[in-house]
Each structure stands twice: as structure tokens, then as C-alpha cells.
Design a protein around this motif. Structure first.
Motif, short mmCIF file in Angstrom:
data_model
loop_
_atom_site.label_atom_id
_atom_site.label_comp_id
_atom_site.label_asym_id
_atom_site.label_seq_id
_atom_site.Cartn_x
_atom_site.Cartn_y
_atom_site.Cartn_z
N ASP A 162 0.85 -1.00 -0.17
CA ASP A 162 0.08 -0.23 0.21
C ASP A 162 0.92 1.14 -0.16
OD1 ASP A 162 -1.87 1.97 0.19
OD2 ASP A 162 -2.31 1.47 2.43
N PHE A 163 1.22 1.84 -1.14
CA PHE A 163 2.02 2.90 -1.41
C PHE A 163 1.42 4.15 -0.71
CE2 PHE A 163 3.91 -0.02 -4.51
CZ PHE A 163 5.44 -0.12 -4.02
N THR A 164 0.10 4.11 -0.79
CA THR A 164 -0.82 5.52 -0.35
C THR A 164 -0.99 5.49 1.09
OG1 THR A 164 -2.94 4.38 -0.56
CG2 THR A 164 -2.07 5.46 -2.55
N GLY A 165 -0.91 4.44 1.68
CA GLY A 165 -1.13 4.33 3.12
C GLY A 165 -2.61 4.20 3.49
N LYS A 166 -3.48 4.19 2.64
CA LYS A 166 -4.87 4.66 2.87
C LYS A 166 -5.80 3.33 2.58
CE LYS A 166 -4.10 9.46 2.09
NZ LYS A 166 -4.94 10.67 1.55
N LYS A 167 -5.25 2.20 2.11
CA LYS A 167 -6.21 1.17 1.97
C LYS A 167 -6.66 0.55 3.10
CE LYS A 167 -4.00 -0.55 -2.22
NZ LYS A 167 -3.36 -1.87 -2.92
N SER A 168 -8.05 -0.05 3.12
CA SER A 168 -8.42 -0.51 4.19
C SER A 168 -7.75 -1.83 4.56
CB SER A 168 -10.09 -0.69 3.86
OG SER A 168 -10.72 -1.33 4.89
N GLY A 169 -7.91 -1.98 5.93
CA GLY A 169 -7.31 -3.42 6.11
C GLY A 169 -6.37 -3.08 7.38
N ARG A 170 -5.73 -4.30 7.95
CA ARG A 170 -4.61 -4.35 8.99
C ARG A 170 -3.43 -4.28 8.23
NH1 ARG A 170 -4.41 -5.74 13.94
NH2 ARG A 170 -2.67 -6.46 15.05
N GLY A 171 -2.51 -3.13 8.74
CA GLY A 171 -1.23 -2.77 8.46
C GLY A 171 -0.08 -3.13 9.02
N ALA A 172 1.04 -3.26 8.27
CA ALA A 172 2.42 -3.20 9.06
C ALA A 172 3.28 -2.56 8.17
CB ALA A 172 2.80 -4.83 9.09
N TYR A 173 4.31 -1.84 8.76
CA TYR A 173 5.34 -0.88 8.06
C TYR A 173 6.71 -1.58 8.02
CZ TYR A 173 1.15 2.10 8.62
OH TYR A 173 0.04 2.68 8.69
N THR A 174 7.35 -1.03 6.83
CA THR A 174 8.64 -1.22 6.82
C THR A 174 9.18 -0.02 5.85
OG1 THR A 174 10.32 -3.05 5.86
CG2 THR A 174 8.35 -2.52 4.65
N CYS A 175 10.49 -0.02 6.08
CA CYS A 175 11.09 1.00 5.25
C CYS A 175 11.09 0.31 3.72
CB CYS A 175 12.92 1.07 5.47
SG CYS A 175 13.19 1.58 7.17
N LYS A 176 11.19 1.89 2.94
CA LYS A 176 10.99 1.47 1.61
C LYS A 176 12.52 0.77 0.81
CE LYS A 176 7.48 4.86 0.81
NZ LYS A 176 7.27 6.26 0.27
N LYS A 177 12.98 0.10 1.63
CA LYS A 177 14.28 -0.66 1.20
C LYS A 177 13.79 -2.24 0.98
CE LYS A 177 16.62 2.02 4.09
NZ LYS A 177 17.56 2.15 5.12
N LEU A 178 14.46 -2.80 0.17
CA LEU A 178 14.41 -4.23 0.06
C LEU A 178 15.00 -4.91 1.03
CD1 LEU A 178 12.72 -6.14 -1.70
CD2 LEU A 178 15.01 -6.30 -3.26
N SER A 179 16.30 -4.52 1.73
CA SER A 179 16.81 -5.14 2.71
C SER A 179 15.95 -5.12 3.83
CB SER A 179 18.27 -4.31 2.95
OG SER A 179 17.84 -3.12 3.43
N CYS A 180 15.44 -4.16 4.23
CA CYS A 180 14.52 -4.06 5.66
C CYS A 180 13.13 -5.10 5.20
CB CYS A 180 13.90 -2.67 5.83
SG CYS A 180 15.04 -1.65 6.65
N PHE A 181 12.76 -5.07 4.29
CA PHE A 181 11.65 -5.86 4.01
C PHE A 181 11.98 -7.50 4.17
CE2 PHE A 181 9.04 -8.88 1.05
CZ PHE A 181 7.68 -8.34 1.36
N LYS A 182 13.29 -7.81 3.78
CA LYS A 182 13.64 -9.20 3.65
C LYS A 182 13.90 -9.65 5.01
CE LYS A 182 15.61 -9.73 -1.12
NZ LYS A 182 16.64 -9.88 -1.91
N LYS A 183 14.44 -8.67 5.83
CA LYS A 183 14.88 -8.86 7.23
C LYS A 183 13.58 -9.11 8.12
CE LYS A 183 18.04 -6.36 9.08
NZ LYS A 183 18.58 -5.25 9.88
N ALA A 184 12.44 -8.19 7.82
CA ALA A 184 11.18 -8.42 8.55
C ALA A 184 10.57 -9.84 8.27
CB ALA A 184 10.30 -7.20 8.12
N ARG A 185 10.73 -10.13 6.85
CA ARG A 185 10.33 -11.46 6.27
C ARG A 185 10.81 -12.60 6.71
NH1 ARG A 185 10.89 -13.90 0.31
NH2 ARG A 185 10.22 -15.93 0.94
N LYS A 186 12.28 -12.49 6.86
CA LYS A 186 12.98 -13.69 7.64
C LYS A 186 12.67 -13.84 9.05
CE LYS A 186 17.73 -15.32 8.37
NZ LYS A 186 19.21 -15.11 8.16
N ALA A 187 12.49 -12.83 9.77
CA ALA A 187 11.82 -12.88 11.16
C ALA A 187 10.63 -13.29 11.08
CB ALA A 187 12.34 -11.79 12.07
N LYS A 188 9.68 -13.46 10.24
CA LYS A 188 8.42 -13.76 10.24
C LYS A 188 7.48 -12.64 10.96
CE LYS A 188 8.60 -18.62 9.84
NZ LYS A 188 8.14 -18.90 8.55
#
Length: 97
Positions: free
Chosen positions: A40-66
Motif C-alpha cells: 500500500d504505497f498510499t497508506g490509505k487502503k482498508s485493512g490491517r497494516g504493517a510498516y517497513t522502510c522502502k528498502k528491499l533489505s528491511c523488507f527481507k529482514k522482516a520477512r525472515k523474522a516472520k
């Protein structure tokens, strides 16, 4: 009229690096009401959200830790993660230009 009153800027914590940033600087991953997980690039979609930096490295780190699965309270299939990574990678390349 109140002069000089400043508005509070909402902050969220990145699930990858753990740093706090203003909400607008982060990327929101949302679980919609029908159970789909998407970016959700706009930050306005309906639903439960979780946040990460706009960097692939942060996304992968959060994914690895589930952390996405824990925060979104759902099991995320491998193909959804791959699609999200591809979309984020394309976004990252596009914004570097």
C-alpha cells in the motif's frame, strides 16, 4: 484562533530495522478484508497494516523474522512474498532514477 499550535506527526516503527519514522516515509503492507496481502504505497487502503522502510533489505529482514505474519495475523504464502519483493524492487529502482 490558536497561533503556533503544531500538529503531531504520526510515527511508525519499521519491522525490518526497528527504527521509528514518520508514517508517510514508510511502506505499508496491508491484509485486506478478503485476506489478500499487498503493498500500500498510499497508506490509505482498508485493512490491517504493517510498516517497513522502502528498502528491499528491511523488507527481507522482516520477512525472515516472520514479523509480517505476526503483525498481520495471517500466514503469507511464498508466492505472495515473491510478488511483494518484485513489486518493491521495481519501486526501489524507479525511485532511484
Amino acid at each position: 484562533m490558536q497561533a503556533g499550535k503544531t500538529r503531531k506527526i504520526p510515527e511508525r516503527r519499521c519491522l525490518g530495522c526497528g527504527e521509528s519514522f514518520p508514517k508517510k516515509e514508510l511502506l505499508r503492507i496491508v491484509r485486506t478484508s478478503d485476506g489478500n496481502v499487498e503493498l500500500d504505497f498510499t497508506g490509505k487502503k482498508s485493512g490491517r497494516g504493517a510498516y517497513t522502510c522502502k528498502k528491499l533489505s528491511c523488507f527481507k529482514k522482516a520477512r525472515k523474522a516472520k514479523r509480517f505474519e505476526s503483525n498481520l495475523e495471517t500466514v503469507i504464502p511464498e508466492q505472495v512474498y515473491l510478488a511483494l519483493e518484485t513489486e518493491l524492487g521495481a519501486y526501489e529502482q524507479q525511485t532511484k532514477i
